[in-house]
Write a protein that holds these residues in place. Sequence first.
Motif, PDB file in Angstrom:
ATOM      1  N   TYR A  42     -11.210  -3.384  -0.816  1.00  0.00           N
ATOM      2  CA  TYR A  42     -12.325  -3.475  -1.753  1.00  0.00           C
ATOM      3  C   TYR A  42     -12.836  -2.078  -2.119  1.00  0.00           C
ATOM      4  CZ  TYR A  42     -12.647  -8.536  -1.032  1.00  0.00           C
ATOM      5  OH  TYR A  42     -12.388  -9.882  -0.980  1.00  0.00           O
ATOM      6  N   ILE A  43     -12.855  -1.163  -1.141  1.00  0.00           N
ATOM      7  CA  ILE A  43     -13.255   0.220  -1.404  1.00  0.00           C
ATOM      8  C   ILE A  43     -12.273   0.870  -2.377  1.00  0.00           C
ATOM      9  CG2 ILE A  43     -13.496   2.515  -0.368  1.00  0.00           C
ATOM     10  CD1 ILE A  43     -14.606   1.030   2.150  1.00  0.00           C
ATOM     11  N   GLN A  44     -10.964   0.668  -2.144  1.00  0.00           N
ATOM     12  CA  GLN A  44      -9.947   1.215  -3.049  1.00  0.00           C
ATOM     13  C   GLN A  44     -10.102   0.657  -4.454  1.00  0.00           C
ATOM     14  OE1 GLN A  44      -6.316   0.433  -0.532  1.00  0.00           O
ATOM     15  NE2 GLN A  44      -5.609   2.147  -1.779  1.00  0.00           N
ATOM     16  N   LEU A  45     -10.308  -0.648  -4.542  1.00  0.00           N
ATOM     17  CA  LEU A  45     -10.459  -1.283  -5.866  1.00  0.00           C
ATOM     18  C   LEU A  45     -11.676  -0.753  -6.582  1.00  0.00           C
ATOM     19  CD1 LEU A  45      -9.467  -4.938  -4.954  1.00  0.00           C
ATOM     20  CD2 LEU A  45      -8.277  -3.462  -6.586  1.00  0.00           C
ATOM     21  N   ASP A  46     -12.762  -0.575  -5.833  1.00  0.00           N
ATOM     22  CA  ASP A  46     -13.989  -0.040  -6.433  1.00  0.00           C
ATOM     23  C   ASP A  46     -13.746   1.390  -6.938  1.00  0.00           C
ATOM     24  OD1 ASP A  46     -16.798  -0.206  -7.108  1.00  0.00           O
ATOM     25  OD2 ASP A  46     -17.121   1.216  -5.452  1.00  0.00           O
ATOM     26  N   ALA A  47     -13.045   2.190  -6.155  1.00  0.00           N
ATOM     27  CA  ALA A  47     -12.769   3.567  -6.545  1.00  0.00           C
ATOM     28  C   ALA A  47     -11.830   3.626  -7.754  1.00  0.00           C
ATOM     29  CB  ALA A  47     -12.156   4.334  -5.380  1.00  0.00           C
ATOM     30  N   SER A  48     -10.884   2.706  -7.831  1.00  0.00           N
ATOM     31  CA  SER A  48      -9.957   2.733  -8.959  1.00  0.00           C
ATOM     32  C   SER A  48     -10.589   2.244 -10.257  1.00  0.00           C
ATOM     33  CB  SER A  48      -8.709   1.899  -8.646  1.00  0.00           C
ATOM     34  OG  SER A  48      -9.024   0.524  -8.595  1.00  0.00           O
ATOM     35  N   ASP A  49     -11.694   1.504 -10.138  1.00  0.00           N
ATOM     36  CA  ASP A  49     -12.414   1.026 -11.322  1.00  0.00           C
ATOM     37  C   ASP A  49     -13.252   2.133 -11.958  1.00  0.00           C
ATOM     38  OD1 ASP A  49     -11.350  -1.477 -11.181  1.00  0.00           O
ATOM     39  OD2 ASP A  49     -13.056  -2.367 -10.151  1.00  0.00           O
ATOM     40  N   LEU A  63      -2.640  -3.155  -6.122  1.00  0.00           N
ATOM     41  CA  LEU A  63      -3.848  -3.559  -5.399  1.00  0.00           C
ATOM     42  C   LEU A  63      -4.191  -5.016  -5.629  1.00  0.00           C
ATOM     43  CD1 LEU A  63      -6.038  -0.361  -5.894  1.00  0.00           C
ATOM     44  CD2 LEU A  63      -4.483  -0.934  -4.015  1.00  0.00           C
ATOM     45  N   GLY A  64      -3.953  -5.521  -6.822  1.00  0.00           N
ATOM     46  CA  GLY A  64      -4.221  -6.935  -7.099  1.00  0.00           C
ATOM     47  C   GLY A  64      -3.367  -7.845  -6.246  1.00  0.00           C
ATOM     48  N   LYS A  65      -2.101  -7.500  -6.120  1.00  0.00           N
ATOM     49  CA  LYS A  65      -1.190  -8.280  -5.277  1.00  0.00           C
ATOM     50  C   LYS A  65      -1.630  -8.202  -3.815  1.00  0.00           C
ATOM     51  CE  LYS A  65       3.736  -8.709  -4.255  1.00  0.00           C
ATOM     52  NZ  LYS A  65       5.074  -8.221  -4.608  1.00  0.00           N
ATOM     53  N   ALA A  66      -2.021  -7.016  -3.383  1.00  0.00           N
ATOM     54  CA  ALA A  66      -2.478  -6.835  -2.009  1.00  0.00           C
ATOM     55  C   ALA A  66      -3.720  -7.678  -1.736  1.00  0.00           C
ATOM     56  CB  ALA A  66      -2.769  -5.360  -1.744  1.00  0.00           C
ATOM     57  N   LEU A  67      -4.631  -7.713  -2.696  1.00  0.00           N
ATOM     58  CA  LEU A  67      -5.855  -8.503  -2.538  1.00  0.00           C
ATOM     59  C   LEU A  67      -5.540  -9.982  -2.406  1.00  0.00           C
ATOM     60  CD1 LEU A  67      -8.950  -8.594  -2.489  1.00  0.00           C
ATOM     61  CD2 LEU A  67      -8.888  -8.753  -4.986  1.00  0.00           C
ATOM     62  N   GLN A  85       0.817  -1.211   0.000  1.00  0.00           N
ATOM     63  CA  GLN A  85       0.000   0.000   0.000  1.00  0.00           C
ATOM     64  C   GLN A  85       0.856   1.269   0.000  1.00  0.00           C
ATOM     65  OE1 GLN A  85      -2.868  -0.547  -1.069  1.00  0.00           O
ATOM     66  NE2 GLN A  85      -4.264  -0.213   0.632  1.00  0.00           N
ATOM     67  N   ARG A  86       2.081   1.178   0.491  1.00  0.00           N
ATOM     68  CA  ARG A  86       2.955   2.349   0.591  1.00  0.00           C
ATOM     69  C   ARG A  86       3.780   2.588  -0.668  1.00  0.00           C
ATOM     70  NH1 ARG A  86       5.541   1.800   6.523  1.00  0.00           N
ATOM     71  NH2 ARG A  86       6.733   3.612   5.822  1.00  0.00           N
ATOM     72  N   LEU A  94     -10.729  -6.062   8.152  1.00  0.00           N
ATOM     73  CA  LEU A  94     -10.750  -4.606   8.052  1.00  0.00           C
ATOM     74  C   LEU A  94      -9.946  -4.151   6.831  1.00  0.00           C
ATOM     75  CD1 LEU A  94     -11.412  -1.779   9.185  1.00  0.00           C
ATOM     76  CD2 LEU A  94      -9.316  -1.973  10.533  1.00  0.00           C
ATOM     77  N   ASN A  95      -8.751  -4.703   6.689  1.00  0.00           N
ATOM     78  CA  ASN A  95      -7.916  -4.354   5.537  1.00  0.00           C
ATOM     79  C   ASN A  95      -8.549  -4.787   4.223  1.00  0.00           C
ATOM     80  OD1 ASN A  95      -5.779  -3.059   6.915  1.00  0.00           O
ATOM     81  ND2 ASN A  95      -4.897  -5.029   7.468  1.00  0.00           N
ATOM     82  N   LEU A  96      -9.189  -5.948   4.215  1.00  0.00           N
ATOM     83  CA  LEU A  96      -9.881  -6.401   3.005  1.00  0.00           C
ATOM     84  C   LEU A  96     -10.993  -5.427   2.631  1.00  0.00           C
ATOM     85  CD1 LEU A  96     -10.223 -10.284   3.227  1.00  0.00           C
ATOM     86  CD2 LEU A  96      -9.364  -8.985   1.278  1.00  0.00           C
ATOM     87  N   GLY A  97     -11.760  -4.997   3.622  1.00  0.00           N
ATOM     88  CA  GLY A  97     -12.838  -4.040   3.364  1.00  0.00           C
ATOM     89  C   GLY A  97     -12.308  -2.746   2.779  1.00  0.00           C
ATOM     90  N   GLN A  98     -11.227  -2.235   3.365  1.00  0.00           N
ATOM     91  CA  GLN A  98     -10.626  -1.002   2.855  1.00  0.00           C
ATOM     92  C   GLN A  98     -10.089  -1.200   1.438  1.00  0.00           C
ATOM     93  OE1 GLN A  98      -7.782  -0.281   5.983  1.00  0.00           O
ATOM     94  NE2 GLN A  98      -9.222   1.000   7.140  1.00  0.00           N
TER      95      GLN A  98
END
Length: 144
Positions: free
Chosen positions: A136-143, A108-112, A101-102, A130-134
Amino acid sequence: MQRKFFIIFLILFITCFSLSCGNTTSKYNTLTFAHEENEKRVEKLRGILKNNPHDIESHLELAKILLSEEMIEKAITEFETIIINNPNHIQAYLLLYSAVQRLPKPELGKALIMLEKASRIVPDNDSIHLNLGQLYIQLDASDK
């Protein structure tokens, strides 16, 4: 699905050894540390890892120091080494996620993949979910 993770694991394994992750004697010679005590500790850890390259705790401490010194890619390599040697090391997955993440351009794919693997190992871990939820939000925003 298991085949996908096997292929990813194999890629990580090959990448790590192609970068000579077992060769700790020359890996950090050219690094500049912001904190002198970290440089001394890294030198000590290098000595330990030279004698015992599979010492998980030394790799973990080294990775944390590298992460604190903003040496993100080198820290990622150390976390991946831990996971290769101990695929059930949850702390390494979580710290690897944090390191990815840093990156300037987070993978993001690797992180998932890392977090999903960790959630299968320890399904009731709040930090993972918690990290998975965050993520998924990032992935949704990047799409979008």
